[in-house]
Design an enzyme around this catalytic site. Structure first.
Site, PDB file in Angstrom:
ATOM      1  N   ASP A  32      10.635   9.481  -1.255  1.00  0.00           N
ATOM      2  CA  ASP A  32       9.469   8.950  -0.536  1.00  0.00           C
ATOM      3  C   ASP A  32       9.419   7.429  -0.712  1.00  0.00           C
ATOM      4  O   ASP A  32       8.346   6.812  -0.713  1.00  0.00           O
ATOM      5  CB  ASP A  32       8.175   9.589  -1.026  1.00  0.00           C
ATOM      6  CG  ASP A  32       7.033   9.496  -0.006  1.00  0.00           C
ATOM      7  OD1 ASP A  32       7.289   9.075   1.147  1.00  0.00           O
ATOM      8  OD2 ASP A  32       5.885   9.821  -0.367  1.00  0.00           O
ATOM      9  N   HIS A  81      -1.981   8.136   5.475  1.00  0.00           N
ATOM     10  CA  HIS A  81      -1.775   8.158   6.925  1.00  0.00           C
ATOM     11  C   HIS A  81      -3.074   7.723   7.611  1.00  0.00           C
ATOM     12  O   HIS A  81      -4.131   8.337   7.387  1.00  0.00           O
ATOM     13  CB  HIS A  81      -1.372   9.560   7.390  1.00  0.00           C
ATOM     14  CG  HIS A  81       0.017   9.940   6.977  1.00  0.00           C
ATOM     15  ND1 HIS A  81       1.063  10.024   7.872  1.00  0.00           N
ATOM     16  CD2 HIS A  81       0.542  10.244   5.766  1.00  0.00           C
ATOM     17  CE1 HIS A  81       2.167  10.365   7.230  1.00  0.00           C
ATOM     18  NE2 HIS A  81       1.864  10.503   5.943  1.00  0.00           N
TER      19      HIS A  81
END
Length: 378
Positions: free
Chosen positions: A273, A140
């Site tokens: 994911d 991220h």
């Protein structure tokens, strides 16, 4: 027109039916009965529900238009997924808002995909980021990470027109507990992840309303014998669900065995994911606003894992291989458990009036097909 589907057995969310005869009309189950012995060796199960997936077939949910999102759904259904939560990643504010608006459009106006082909249905949005820890951010982008903020969350939810149904959040961040309480009161499930939380901070998050954990073990403070941290606390709590990425890359098979032994068949959840590189050859792809290099099926941004190319049918096969659990148990980790955690049990329950969505497995336990709304996916 009334049609019937038969098999050697049907694995339900609670048990099994021998020689099932499923009557289907207009894509929905009319009734399920146990019939006479037949020559079929196939097993029917519930279709899968993936609550953590970022894209597939070169399409990323942060950037794709409705046609790209439809292509992801068309691919997912071939891998046994009937419902899913398109998942965001931390990104600049305007990019996130636009992505949420596009996803809301697709949820409210579902496409039937190319040439009317069956397509997995998005039933809400999983907001993963920006409320994550700098210390365990994974891939991220650091510049776009933000502290939990009720006003900002409400802005996200307004852009999504109320379709955010799941949110990943780091419990230790300032104002996290207030946001958990606020989101939970609005019907959003909160899952703990990308976190350096201590046991005490994790317990406070659970008391505030958090119900699950995001890809347990990955991007989390590890267990210490004097400070269980977020991982130890989640494993210790019988009432908390726990995702795992069962690809043999993110989590060692021995840890998958430990996860399933501790969380049990009632609280363990399989997720993929999966990112835009899923279902296509190795190469360079995008996740949000950054590049990910995929080589030999491993997704990396620099030296950090960046999602996966795992599909849910493979996750179900892997968890059986790694743990020795049964097909029925493995399927429930990918269907019943995520549905229950999300308060959407109807998505995995096979009963009159529900969509006729099934997975088909052969005698060896291999996934061989998907039945969506009573129609075999080609």
């Amino acid at each position: 027109m009334l049609t019937t589907i038969t098999a050697r057995r049907l694995i339900t969310d609670t048990g099994e039916i021998e020689y099932p005869v499923v009557s289907v009309e207009d894509g929905h189950i009319v009734r399920i009965e146990s019939g006479d012995a037949n020559g079929s060796k196939e097993t029917l199960t519930a279709a899968f529900f993936d609550i953590h997936v970022h894209g597939a077939r070169s399409f990323d949910f942060m950037a794709s238009d409705s046609s790209g999102i439809a292509e992801v759904g068309r691919f997912l259904v071939t891998r046994g997924v009937a419902h899913y939560l398109p998942t965001t990643v931390t990104a600049p504010l305007e990019l996130t808002l636009k992505a949420l608006e596009r996803l809301a459009d697709v949820i409210e106006h579902p496409s039937h995909g190319r040439s009317g082909a069956p397509i997995a249905v998005p039933v809400g949005i999983h907001l993963e980021g920006p409320f994550v820890s700098h210390g365990k951010r994974g891939v991220h982008p650091e510049v776009s990470i933000r502290e939990p903020n009720i006003e900002l969350f409400d802005r996200f939810q307004a852009a999504a027109r109320g379709h955010i149904r799941l949110m990943t959040l780091a419990p230790e961040l300032p104002h996290a507990l207030e946001l958990i309480q606020h989101a939970t009161a609005a019907g959003v499930r909160v899952t703990m992840g990308h976190s350096t939380a201590t046991s005490e901070e994790t317990l406070a998050s659970i008391a505030a309303g958090a119900t699950s954990s995001t890809h347990l073990f990955n991007a989390m403070r590890p267990i210490d014998h004097r400070e269980p941290g977020i991982v130890g606390t989640i494993l210790d709590r019988d009432d908390i669900y726990a995702e795992a990425i069962c690809d043999g890359v993110h989590v060692d098979p021995a840890i998958i065995r430990l996860w399933l032994k501790i969380k049990g068949e009632e609280r363990a959840i399989l997720v993929t994911d999966g990112m835009s590189a899923t279902g296509v050859p190795d190469g360079t792809y995008t996740l949000g606003d950054f590049e990910v290099v995929v080589k030999d099926g491993v997704c990396l941004s620099g030296e950090t894992l960046a999602g996966s190319v795992l599909t849910m049918d493979q996750a179900v096969a892997n968890v059986q291989k790694f743990t020795g659990t049964s097909l029925g148990a493995a399927v429930r980790l990918a269907s019943r458990n995520p549905a229950r955690m999300m308060g959407m049990s109807q998505l995995s329950t096979m009963a009159p009036g529900t969509p006729a969505n099934f997975n088909v497995f052969d005698e060896a336990g291999d996934h061989t097909g998907t039945i969506f709304r009573g129609r075999l996916v080609e």
